[in-house]
Design an enzyme around this catalytic site. Structure first.
Site, PDB file in Angstrom:
ATOM      1  N   ARG A 125      13.753  -1.567   1.309  1.00  0.00           N
ATOM      2  CA  ARG A 125      13.614  -2.760   2.143  1.00  0.00           C
ATOM      3  C   ARG A 125      14.914  -3.557   2.020  1.00  0.00           C
ATOM      4  O   ARG A 125      15.724  -3.585   2.913  1.00  0.00           O
ATOM      5  CB  ARG A 125      12.401  -3.568   1.657  1.00  0.00           C
ATOM      6  CG  ARG A 125      11.968  -4.660   2.569  1.00  0.00           C
ATOM      7  CD  ARG A 125      10.624  -5.263   2.172  1.00  0.00           C
ATOM      8  NE  ARG A 125      10.655  -5.946   0.881  1.00  0.00           N
ATOM      9  CZ  ARG A 125       9.629  -6.630   0.358  1.00  0.00           C
ATOM     10  NH1 ARG A 125       8.477  -6.688   1.023  1.00  0.00           N
ATOM     11  NH2 ARG A 125       9.732  -7.222  -0.799  1.00  0.00           N
TER      12      ARG A 125
ATOM     13  N   MET B 222     -11.394 -18.540  20.134  1.00  0.00           N
ATOM     14  CA  MET B 222     -10.165 -19.100  19.574  1.00  0.00           C
ATOM     15  C   MET B 222     -10.471 -20.188  18.550  1.00  0.00           C
ATOM     16  O   MET B 222      -9.889 -20.215  17.469  1.00  0.00           O
ATOM     17  CB  MET B 222      -9.291 -19.669  20.699  1.00  0.00           C
ATOM     18  CG  MET B 222      -7.933 -20.145  20.205  1.00  0.00           C
ATOM     19  SD  MET B 222      -7.002 -21.023  21.462  1.00  0.00           S
ATOM     20  CE  MET B 222      -6.582 -19.704  22.574  1.00  0.00           C
TER      21      MET B 222
ATOM     22  N   LYS C  23       6.097 -18.159  -1.698  1.00  0.00           N
ATOM     23  CA  LYS C  23       6.535 -17.944  -0.315  1.00  0.00           C
ATOM     24  C   LYS C  23       5.360 -18.088   0.645  1.00  0.00           C
ATOM     25  O   LYS C  23       4.201 -18.056   0.217  1.00  0.00           O
ATOM     26  CB  LYS C  23       7.145 -16.539  -0.200  1.00  0.00           C
ATOM     27  CG  LYS C  23       6.192 -15.436  -0.585  1.00  0.00           C
ATOM     28  CD  LYS C  23       6.920 -14.134  -0.849  1.00  0.00           C
ATOM     29  CE  LYS C  23       5.925 -13.025  -1.153  1.00  0.00           C
ATOM     30  NZ  LYS C  23       6.548 -11.832  -1.672  1.00  0.00           N
TER      31      LYS C  23
ATOM     32  N   TYR D 280     -18.111 -14.591  24.580  1.00  0.00           N
ATOM     33  CA  TYR D 280     -17.344 -13.859  25.590  1.00  0.00           C
ATOM     34  C   TYR D 280     -17.786 -12.401  25.747  1.00  0.00           C
ATOM     35  O   TYR D 280     -18.119 -11.740  24.772  1.00  0.00           O
ATOM     36  CB  TYR D 280     -15.861 -13.855  25.208  1.00  0.00           C
ATOM     37  CG  TYR D 280     -15.188 -15.195  25.405  1.00  0.00           C
ATOM     38  CD1 TYR D 280     -15.163 -15.809  26.657  1.00  0.00           C
ATOM     39  CD2 TYR D 280     -14.555 -15.824  24.341  1.00  0.00           C
ATOM     40  CE1 TYR D 280     -14.530 -17.035  26.827  1.00  0.00           C
ATOM     41  CE2 TYR D 280     -13.916 -17.048  24.506  1.00  0.00           C
ATOM     42  CZ  TYR D 280     -13.914 -17.649  25.755  1.00  0.00           C
ATOM     43  OH  TYR D 280     -13.295 -18.854  25.929  1.00  0.00           O
TER      44      TYR D 280
HETATM   45  C1  LIG Z   1       5.947 -11.206  -2.654  1.00  0.00           C
HETATM   46  C2  LIG Z   1       6.726 -10.618  -3.698  1.00  0.00           C
HETATM   47  C3  LIG Z   1       6.238 -10.536  -5.001  1.00  0.00           C
HETATM   48  C4  LIG Z   1       4.832 -10.888  -5.391  1.00  0.00           C
HETATM   49  O1  LIG Z   1       3.947  -9.846  -5.030  1.00  0.00           O
HETATM   50  P1  LIG Z   1       2.402  -9.885  -5.314  1.00  0.00           P
HETATM   51  O2  LIG Z   1       1.897  -8.552  -4.984  1.00  0.00           O
HETATM   52  O3  LIG Z   1       1.863 -10.925  -4.438  1.00  0.00           O
HETATM   53  O4  LIG Z   1       2.270 -10.239  -6.744  1.00  0.00           O
HETATM   54  C5  LIG Z   1       7.097 -10.075  -5.979  1.00  0.00           C
HETATM   55  N1  LIG Z   1       8.377  -9.700  -5.666  1.00  0.00           N
HETATM   56  C6  LIG Z   1       8.867  -9.734  -4.426  1.00  0.00           C
HETATM   57  C7  LIG Z   1      10.259  -9.305  -4.173  1.00  0.00           C
HETATM   58  C8  LIG Z   1       8.048 -10.175  -3.395  1.00  0.00           C
HETATM   59  O5  LIG Z   1       8.536 -10.210  -2.149  1.00  0.00           O
END
Ligand SMILES: *Cc1c(COP(=O)(O)O)cnc(C)c1O
Length: 813
Positions: free
Chosen positions: A580, A757, A482, A708
């Site tokens: 969550r 920046m 992701k 700055y």
């Molecule tokens: C991002 C995520 C992971 C991976 O977590 P890490 O700490 O990066 O290994 C596993 N499960 C879910 C549901 C996540 O959102």
């Protein structure tokens, strides 16, 4: 005309040992390393100052060579091959070339001079190729050995030869003139190069002009001193002498070009030369005079001259993208120079894998079938792993080879160009001028001056293997890619993981999964956070949704029914304390009601997510989560009567609670090289390195302020360097004002003043460095883990925050 044992025996007046019938050769070689050496090679064993080719006879016989011209026969090989013994192999080579050339009565231009020989030869070849079938010296083959080898390139279809001759000592030109037998001379320039071998300029000139001893004309810049020594007529050009055949009336530089007006036979006309340097203009004028002499009309000359290009005389290996080595031979495509380039390619030992990008080949004088049979043989001898053929003719001839990729034109190739398909290999780019392969070179050449995030895919592999070592061999791994592979690159990382045969990929949103599918990723992909509105796309792209609510499940089932789906894979998320997403305990019963005996979907897996797997102080809470998860799983599976995969561990979960790996784990941050504890981090390899360069170095006096809001006041006279990376690239402002540093030539350079920046400024007072030197913004040191600690965040936030404007560059060894 072929080179056969019969021809050789007759020319050299000797015979081959152990030999009966006539044998023909298609390759003459003097280089024992050449890949073109084979059973149809005639090999000349030359003796040089520190090199005696007779010593390589054994390895040559091993490669299949069996006919040799030698000065002696090493005893142990007497009956292993056929030897023709001569007094001097180099002389024998010249003698054969002379006899070979005599068999062709073609117009022959001999080019010599102190400078510009190769350029003029290459330009004349380009300028005259629409009118003649030309054979020419490949590269700068102009020596006592190079000239004979060039001559063997002539065949029946050629009607013009252009050969260059270069000498370094008195006496050499006679031999070359005898071999080349030019009837038109081109004299480029009388300079001071190679003066050592001669007493004075006049002696050198007289020696050079021997090339023209049988010419009908010599073309040159008007020069009475030179012309006095010619014993044939001359055809001259000049800037100031009105008696020249071609007189330059005016010359004016305009925007990288030179505009000249010429007078020839009472006509005047103007031409644009696409260069401004003096020598290039002079060489162009020599070419223009040659064309006028050959009767080409001014309009045609003008249009061809305007297309002249800079000639790369020597083959060079350059640094390419993705750790590739690049050989740029993008301006010539004849068969002779192909063989030379292939040998050069073979000498580059950095990578095993070899790719050639090759255009249609012109001017061979052979019919396509014959020509490409030779080309295929040369490519096969060179053990090229991949051939990218660009052009209609070459595609048609090579398309049946197993390792060839065909493109009808350079444009089509460029449209489909993908940097990822070139990695850790040596690439020879060789094409005819009108194929514009320089555009391919631009894409393949590494750009030095830029900020980039380098991703070491080997380190990624090592990190994956580390986590595997903590797991049972049968446990499946879903790698979370992701947020653009945690900022490290979406498609490229996914492709690499597919290659490493992980079981699953995980993304946050449908769009991320769709991108991967479009890029050709075929691994199963779970989407963590599918909105109901994305279900259609999820199905269309064969993605697998995480279902975390009754609401979501109902909508998905409705769509599944509409679409007549059968056992579409879904994943059920249970909330065990993260709060969550996910079904809570009370929702399990209604969930079962919906999926029990429902054939529209199949529950591929049931999973949950740990809230504090990295914090051993929260062990009790974590174990409680795992227990709740197991309970929920038992209830669901006893109802649905099958056993989906279970998974709950993320990276730190694998590290701290490997005993709860179940059938699958979800690996994220760890594979990218970041651990949540010192201990875990120590086990991992650094994957991402942000590199930039020094834009400018300046010196400031004590009391001056930097950046700055004047947060930094120089306590003393200092040298400071500006680096073109700022918070818009993801380098957080909290890392500025002397909290953070970069690495320049292995030394720490403290960031002084506020990070801007697009730039930051560092103290280089005690560092030996220059503008354009490389800067490590983060990597092994300073590490993102270190940065995160200093600025009070976690590595996840920094690495995923590196802006997409920073190009990602991937490599593996
Ligand atoms: C991002 C995520 C992971 C991976 O977590 P890490 O700490 O990066 O290994 C596993 N499960 C879910 C549901 C996540 O959102």
């Amino acid at each position: 005309m072929t080179i056969s044992t019969f021809f050789i025996e007759e020319t050299l007046n000797t015979s081959f040992s152990n030999h009966a019938e006539n044998v023909e050769f298609d390759h003459i070689s003097i280089d024992s390393r050449s890949l073109q050496n084979s059973a149809t090679t005639l090999f000349f064993c030359l003796k040089g100052q520190n090199h005696d080719a007779h010593e390589f006879i054994a390895s040559l016989i091993f490669k299949g060579v069996s006919y040799f011209i030698v000065e002696y026969i090493p005893a142990e090989f007497e009956d292993k091959a056929h030897f023709c013994v001569v007094q001097d192999s180099a002389k024998a080579l010249q003698k054969m070339a002379t006899a070979y050339k005599k068999a062709f009565s073609i117009e022959t231009i001999g080019v010599t001079g102190s400078n510009g020989k190769t350029i003029v030869k290459e330009w004349l070849n380009f300028l005259l190729s629409p009118d003649y079938a030309i054979v020419r010296s490949p590269k700068s083959y102009n020596s006592q050995v190079g000239v004979p080898l060039s001559i063997f390139g002539i065949n029946e279809k050629h009607n013009l030869g252009i050969f260059e001759a270069g000498i370094s000592e008195k006496g050499e030109m006679d031999a070359l003139a005898t071999i080349i037998q030019p009837n038109i001379g081109v004299f480029t320039h009388l300079g001071t190069a190679h003066d050592e071998g001669f007493q004075n300029t006049e002696q050198k000139l007289i020696e050079k002009l021997k090339l023209f001893k049988n010419c009908k004309v010599v073309i040159l810049e008007k020069n009475d001193f030179v012309e006095k020594h010619l014993n044939c007529s001359s055809f001259t050009w000049s800037f100031e002498n009105k008696n020249a055949d071609v007189v330059v009336l005016s010359k004016e530089k305009k925007e990288q070009k030179t505009h000249i007006t010429l007078k020839y036979q009472n006509n005047s006309f103007s031409i644009w030369i696409p260069f401004t340097e003096e020598s290039a203009v002079e060489n162009s004028l020599t070419c223009i005079a040659s064309m006028l002499y050959l009767g080409i009309i001014p309009e045609v000359i003008g249009s061809r001259i305007s297309q002249l290009y800079a000639v790369e005389i020597r083959l060079q290996a350059k640094k390419g993208i993705n750790n590739c080595l690049l050989i740029d031979d993008s301006f010539s495509s004849d068969y002779q120079s192909l063989k030379i380039a292939l040998d050069f390619l073979d000498q580059q030992k950095l990578h095993q894998k070899k790719t050639i990008i090759l255009s249609d080949i012109f001017q061979s004088g052979l019919d396509p079938k014959q020509l490409y049979t030779n080309v295929i043989k040369a490519l096969q001898n060179s053990k090229i792993d991949r051939i990218i053929a660009i052009g209609e003719t070459i595609s048609a001839q090579l398309k049946d080879l197993p390792n060839v990729f065909c493109f009808p034109s350079t444009l089509v190739f460029l449209q489909q160009f993908n940097t990822q398909s070139f990695q850790n290999e040596t690439i020879l780019v060789k094409g005819a001028r009108n194929f514009h392969f320089e555009e391919i070179i631009v894409l393949l050449e590494e750009k030095k001056h830029e900020t980039k995030l380098e991703i070491n895919l080997d380190a990624l592999t090592a990190n994956l293997n580390y986590y595997k070592s903590k797991l049972k061999p049968e446990t499946k791994i879903m790698v979370m890619v992701k947020a653009f592979g945690y900022g490290s690159g979406g498609y490229e990382i996914a492709k690499h993981l597919e290659h490493l045969k992980v079981a699953y990929l995980g993304v946050a949103f449908a769009d991320e999964g769709i991108e991967l599918r479009k890029a050709g990723i075929t691994l199963p992909i779970m989407v963590l956070n599918p909105e109901n509105s994305s279900f259609n796309a999820i199905i269309a792209y064969n993605l697998e949704p995480e279902i975390y609510s009754l609401n979501g499940l109902k909508s998905f089932l409705e769509l599944a029914k509409q679409k007549n789906l059968h056992q579409y894979p879904i994943h059920i998320k249970i909330d065990t304390g993260m709060h969550r997403l996910g079904f809570n305990t009370a929702e399990i019963e209604p969930l079962i009601q919906l999926i029990h005996q429902n054939n529209l979907v199949q529950v591929k897996s049931i999973f949950s997510h740990l809230a504090a797997s990295d914090d051993v102080n929260e062990k009790a809470f974590t174990l409680k989560q795992i227990e709740l998860f197991s309970d929920a799983y038992t209830i669901i599976t006893s109802a649905i009567q099958y056993k989906p995969t279970r998974h709950i561990l993320n990276t730190s979960g694998i590290f701290n609670y490997a005993e709860y790996q179940f059938e699958m784990v979800r690996l994220g941050i760890g594979i990218y090289g970041f651990g949540n504890s010192e201990e875990e981090y120590k086990q991992l390899e650094n994957v991402s390195t942000l590199k930039s360069i020094i834009s400018q170095i300046r010196s400031i006096d004590a009391g001056e302020s930097i950046s700055y809001n004047r947060k930094f006041i120089a306590p003393k006279k200092m040298n400071i360097a500006t680096i073109p990376v700022g918070y818009a690239d993801g380098i957080r402002r909290a890392w500025g004002n002397e909290k953070g540093y970069v690495l320049i030539n292995q030394q720490k350079a403290t960031i002084v003043g506020t990070i801007c920046m697009d730039m930051l400024i560092v103290d280089v007072t005690n560092i030996d460095c220059q503008e354009n030197d490389e800067v490590i913004v983060f990597g092994t040191q300073p590490s993102i883990v270190e940065m995160a600690k200093v600025i009070g965040t976690i590595p996840y936030e920094i690495i995923t925050g590196i802006s997409q404007r920073v190009p990602r560059v991937f490599y593996k060894n």
